[in-house]
Scaffold this motif. Structure first.
Motif, PDB file in Angstrom:
ATOM      1  N   LEU A 196      22.613   8.955 -31.136  1.00  0.00           N
ATOM      2  CA  LEU A 196      23.645   8.316 -30.311  1.00  0.00           C
ATOM      3  C   LEU A 196      24.937   8.094 -31.101  1.00  0.00           C
ATOM      4  N   VAL A 197      24.776   7.626 -32.366  1.00  0.00           N
ATOM      5  CA  VAL A 197      25.957   7.381 -33.204  1.00  0.00           C
ATOM      6  C   VAL A 197      26.724   8.686 -33.445  1.00  0.00           C
ATOM      7  N   VAL A 198      25.989   9.768 -33.762  1.00  0.00           N
ATOM      8  CA  VAL A 198      26.640  11.050 -34.057  1.00  0.00           C
ATOM      9  C   VAL A 198      27.345  11.593 -32.809  1.00  0.00           C
ATOM     10  N   ILE A 199      26.648  11.559 -31.655  1.00  0.00           N
ATOM     11  CA  ILE A 199      27.253  12.078 -30.417  1.00  0.00           C
ATOM     12  C   ILE A 199      28.513  11.275 -30.077  1.00  0.00           C
ATOM     13  N   GLY A 200      28.396   9.942 -30.153  1.00  0.00           N
ATOM     14  CA  GLY A 200      29.534   9.066 -29.843  1.00  0.00           C
ATOM     15  C   GLY A 200      30.710   9.338 -30.774  1.00  0.00           C
ATOM     16  N   SER A 201      30.416   9.470 -32.083  1.00  0.00           N
ATOM     17  CA  SER A 201      31.491   9.706 -33.060  1.00  0.00           C
ATOM     18  C   SER A 201      32.176  11.039 -32.803  1.00  0.00           C
ATOM     19  N   LEU A 202      31.373  12.071 -32.509  1.00  0.00           N
ATOM     20  CA  LEU A 202      31.956  13.392 -32.257  1.00  0.00           C
ATOM     21  C   LEU A 202      32.858  13.361 -31.027  1.00  0.00           C
ATOM     22  N   LEU A 203      32.389  12.657 -29.987  1.00  0.00           N
ATOM     23  CA  LEU A 203      33.196  12.568 -28.765  1.00  0.00           C
ATOM     24  C   LEU A 203      34.527  11.862 -29.032  1.00  0.00           C
ATOM     25  N   TRP A 204      34.444  10.737 -29.776  1.00  0.00           N
ATOM     26  CA  TRP A 204      35.673  10.000 -30.118  1.00  0.00           C
ATOM     27  C   TRP A 204      36.619  10.854 -30.956  1.00  0.00           C
ATOM     28  N   ALA A 205      36.051  11.572 -31.953  1.00  0.00           N
ATOM     29  CA  ALA A 205      36.868  12.413 -32.837  1.00  0.00           C
ATOM     30  C   ALA A 205      37.554  13.514 -32.025  1.00  0.00           C
ATOM     31  N   ALA A 206      36.788  14.153 -31.132  1.00  0.00           N
ATOM     32  CA  ALA A 206      37.355  15.240 -30.323  1.00  0.00           C
ATOM     33  C   ALA A 206      38.480  14.710 -29.428  1.00  0.00           C
ATOM     34  N   TYR A 207      38.213  13.536 -28.821  1.00  0.00           N
ATOM     35  CA  TYR A 207      39.232  12.948 -27.942  1.00  0.00           C
ATOM     36  C   TYR A 207      40.481  12.574 -28.746  1.00  0.00           C
ATOM     37  N   GLY A 208      40.275  12.011 -29.945  1.00  0.00           N
ATOM     38  CA  GLY A 208      41.395  11.606 -30.817  1.00  0.00           C
ATOM     39  C   GLY A 208      42.253  12.810 -31.196  1.00  0.00           C
ATOM     40  N   ILE A 209      41.578  13.903 -31.590  1.00  0.00           N
ATOM     41  CA  ILE A 209      42.319  15.114 -31.987  1.00  0.00           C
ATOM     42  C   ILE A 209      43.113  15.653 -30.783  1.00  0.00           C
ATOM     43  N   TYR A 210      42.422  15.689 -29.634  1.00  0.00           N
ATOM     44  CA  TYR A 210      43.085  16.196 -28.428  1.00  0.00           C
ATOM     45  C   TYR A 210      44.316  15.330 -28.091  1.00  0.00           C
ATOM     46  N   ALA A 211      44.107  14.003 -28.124  1.00  0.00           N
ATOM     47  CA  ALA A 211      45.198  13.079 -27.777  1.00  0.00           C
ATOM     48  C   ALA A 211      46.369  13.224 -28.761  1.00  0.00           C
ATOM     49  N   TYR A 212      46.035  13.391 -30.052  1.00  0.00           N
ATOM     50  CA  TYR A 212      47.085  13.517 -31.065  1.00  0.00           C
ATOM     51  C   TYR A 212      47.855  14.826 -30.905  1.00  0.00           C
ATOM     52  N   LEU A 213      47.114  15.927 -30.689  1.00  0.00           N
ATOM     53  CA  LEU A 213      47.758  17.232 -30.568  1.00  0.00           C
ATOM     54  C   LEU A 213      48.661  17.331 -29.339  1.00  0.00           C
ATOM     55  N   THR A 214      48.241  16.649 -28.266  1.00  0.00           N
ATOM     56  CA  THR A 214      49.041  16.729 -27.030  1.00  0.00           C
ATOM     57  C   THR A 214      50.092  15.612 -26.951  1.00  0.00           C
ATOM     58  N   SER A 215      50.175  14.798 -28.007  1.00  0.00           N
ATOM     59  CA  SER A 215      51.145  13.699 -27.994  1.00  0.00           C
ATOM     60  C   SER A 215      52.555  14.245 -28.303  1.00  0.00           C
ATOM     61  N   PRO A 216      53.619  13.495 -27.925  1.00  0.00           N
ATOM     62  CA  PRO A 216      54.975  13.989 -28.138  1.00  0.00           C
ATOM     63  C   PRO A 216      55.495  13.801 -29.563  1.00  0.00           C
ATOM     64  N   HIS A 217      54.591  13.695 -30.592  1.00  0.00           N
ATOM     65  CA  HIS A 217      55.056  13.522 -31.980  1.00  0.00           C
ATOM     66  C   HIS A 217      55.743  14.782 -32.488  1.00  0.00           C
ATOM     67  N   PHE A 218      56.536  14.579 -33.528  1.00  0.00           N
ATOM     68  CA  PHE A 218      57.247  15.675 -34.152  1.00  0.00           C
ATOM     69  C   PHE A 218      56.240  16.626 -34.819  1.00  0.00           C
ATOM     70  N   PHE A 219      56.472  17.960 -34.774  1.00  0.00           N
ATOM     71  CA  PHE A 219      55.528  18.965 -35.277  1.00  0.00           C
ATOM     72  C   PHE A 219      55.179  18.758 -36.743  1.00  0.00           C
ATOM     73  N   LEU A 220      56.203  18.509 -37.585  1.00  0.00           N
ATOM     74  CA  LEU A 220      55.982  18.355 -39.033  1.00  0.00           C
ATOM     75  C   LEU A 220      55.060  17.159 -39.325  1.00  0.00           C
ATOM     76  N   GLU A 221      55.224  16.112 -38.531  1.00  0.00           N
ATOM     77  CA  GLU A 221      54.386  14.901 -38.650  1.00  0.00           C
ATOM     78  C   GLU A 221      52.901  15.268 -38.422  1.00  0.00           C
ATOM     79  N   LYS A 222      52.680  16.108 -37.418  1.00  0.00           N
ATOM     80  CA  LYS A 222      51.304  16.525 -37.080  1.00  0.00           C
ATOM     81  C   LYS A 222      50.708  17.374 -38.210  1.00  0.00           C
ATOM     82  N   VAL A 223      51.549  18.290 -38.757  1.00  0.00           N
ATOM     83  CA  VAL A 223      51.051  19.161 -39.834  1.00  0.00           C
ATOM     84  C   VAL A 223      50.689  18.317 -41.061  1.00  0.00           C
TER      85      VAL A 223
END
Lengths: 141, 188
Positions: A80-107
């Motif tokens: 349960l911990v691993v599945i939950g962590s993976l889901l949160w990590a995937a959502y976090g990456i998705y949210a960060y990549l689709t956020s309006p931050h500057f490209f260099l900041e993301k890199v």
């Protein structure tokens, strides 16, 4: 003259695994064999003494139930911990990549995150390789 | 625990609910510990093996045939666990001193102090002799004398025909007697 008692019959007689008729036949045969009677005495004494080895009973030896229960329920928790962590990590990456931050900041953030993960993986790998050749790994600390 | 209760508990455990496993563990841990201790020779390894065998048994309950008794099936798993441990680097038969850790049931005090001491000495020698005989001899002696199993049950645990049990017991007892003689013990 009675039939000779085999070693297997002697064992079954000693261990009470014969019926009344076979028992009588074996006893009659043994009347004629000193060797068998001597063997029987030796094995019977050994049997009594072995049964007297009352090993590890009761006091001082707690139940293993708690440890067994932990081992049975822990994997469910880990899954349960691993599945939950993976889901949160995937959502976090998705949210960060689709956020309006500057490209260099993301890199830059991505490089730091990947660098930390690579360092962590190499430390774990080194420890694993050391553990494989550790001559004292089975010793309880 | 009656066979019906045992069957009902196993049926519930088969659904994956480990709460119903506790009475089974408690019922079989002492005979299991005796078997593991006899095979491995020391309490720490015996407890590890017992614990691992209970976990393995629970995970294998799905394949367990409810018409069979649980005991011999569990002892079979435990015996395999002990053998695996003996083969791996984790454990070897290490004789544990018969002092604080292992109990010896004393001979009857009515026998008198000399006989009492003699009996205690004989059992110590037996325990040491058990270390000297082969694993196959040791396990059948333990199943018979320490576990008190019938020939049919021993056959089920060792996965051998019932007719072979008497012959294997004879050879094991003979080996034990020879080990005792090699140790300079006059037996009986």
């Amino acid at each position: 003259m009675s039939e000779r008692v085999t070693h297997e019959e002697l064992m079954r007689y000693l261990d009470g695994e014969v019926g009344p008729e076979e028992r009588r036949r074996i006893e009659a045969s043994m009347e004629e064999s000193t060797e068998m009677r001597r063997d029987l005495v030796v094995f019977r004494t050994m049997k009594d003494d072995l049964q007297g080895l009352n090993l590890a009973t009761g006091q001082g030896n707690g139940s293993v139930w708690d440890a067994v229960n932990r081992q049975l329920t822990r994997p469910v928790g880990w899954v349960l911990v691993v599945i939950g962590s993976l889901l949160w990590a995937a959502y976090g990456i998705y949210a960060y990549l689709t956020s309006p931050h500057f490209f260099l900041e993301k890199v830059a953030t991505g490089a730091v995150a990947i660098g930390i993960l690579l360092l962590l993986a190499s430390v774990i790998w080194d420890r694993y390789r050391e553990w494989l050749v550790d001559p004292y790994r089975d010793l309880q600390r | 625990m009656g066979p019906e209760v045992e069957r009902e508990l196993i049926r519930k455990c088969k659904t994956g609910d480990s709460r119903f496993y506790e009475p089974l563990v408690r019922a079989y841990e002492q005979p299991g510990l005796r078997l593991a201790l006899g095979m491995l020779g020391n309490l720490e390894d015996a407890k590890d093996a017992l614990q691992a065998a209970f976990v393995r048994a629970f995970q294998a309950l799905g394949r367990f045939d409810l018409r069979r008794p649980f005991g011999p099936w569990f002892f079979q798993i435990l015996r395999n666990q002990c053998r695996d441990m003996l083969r791996s680097r984790k454990a070897r038969f290490q004789l544990e001193a018969l002092d604080e850790r292992l109990e010896l049931r004393p001979a009857s005090r009515e026998d008198g102090p000399e006989r009492y001491q003699e009996k205690g000495q004989a059992r110590r020698l037996l325990w040491e002799a058990l270390e000297r005989i082969g694993e196959e001899h040791r396990e059948i002696i333990i199943l018979k004398e320490l576990q008190g199993l019938r020939y049919g049950e021993i056959a089920a645990v060792l996965e051998i025909p019932e007719g072979t049990v008497a012959s294997r017991l004879y050879h094991a007892r003979r080996a034990l007697k020879e080990a005792l003689e090699d140790m300079g013990a006059e037996y009986p």
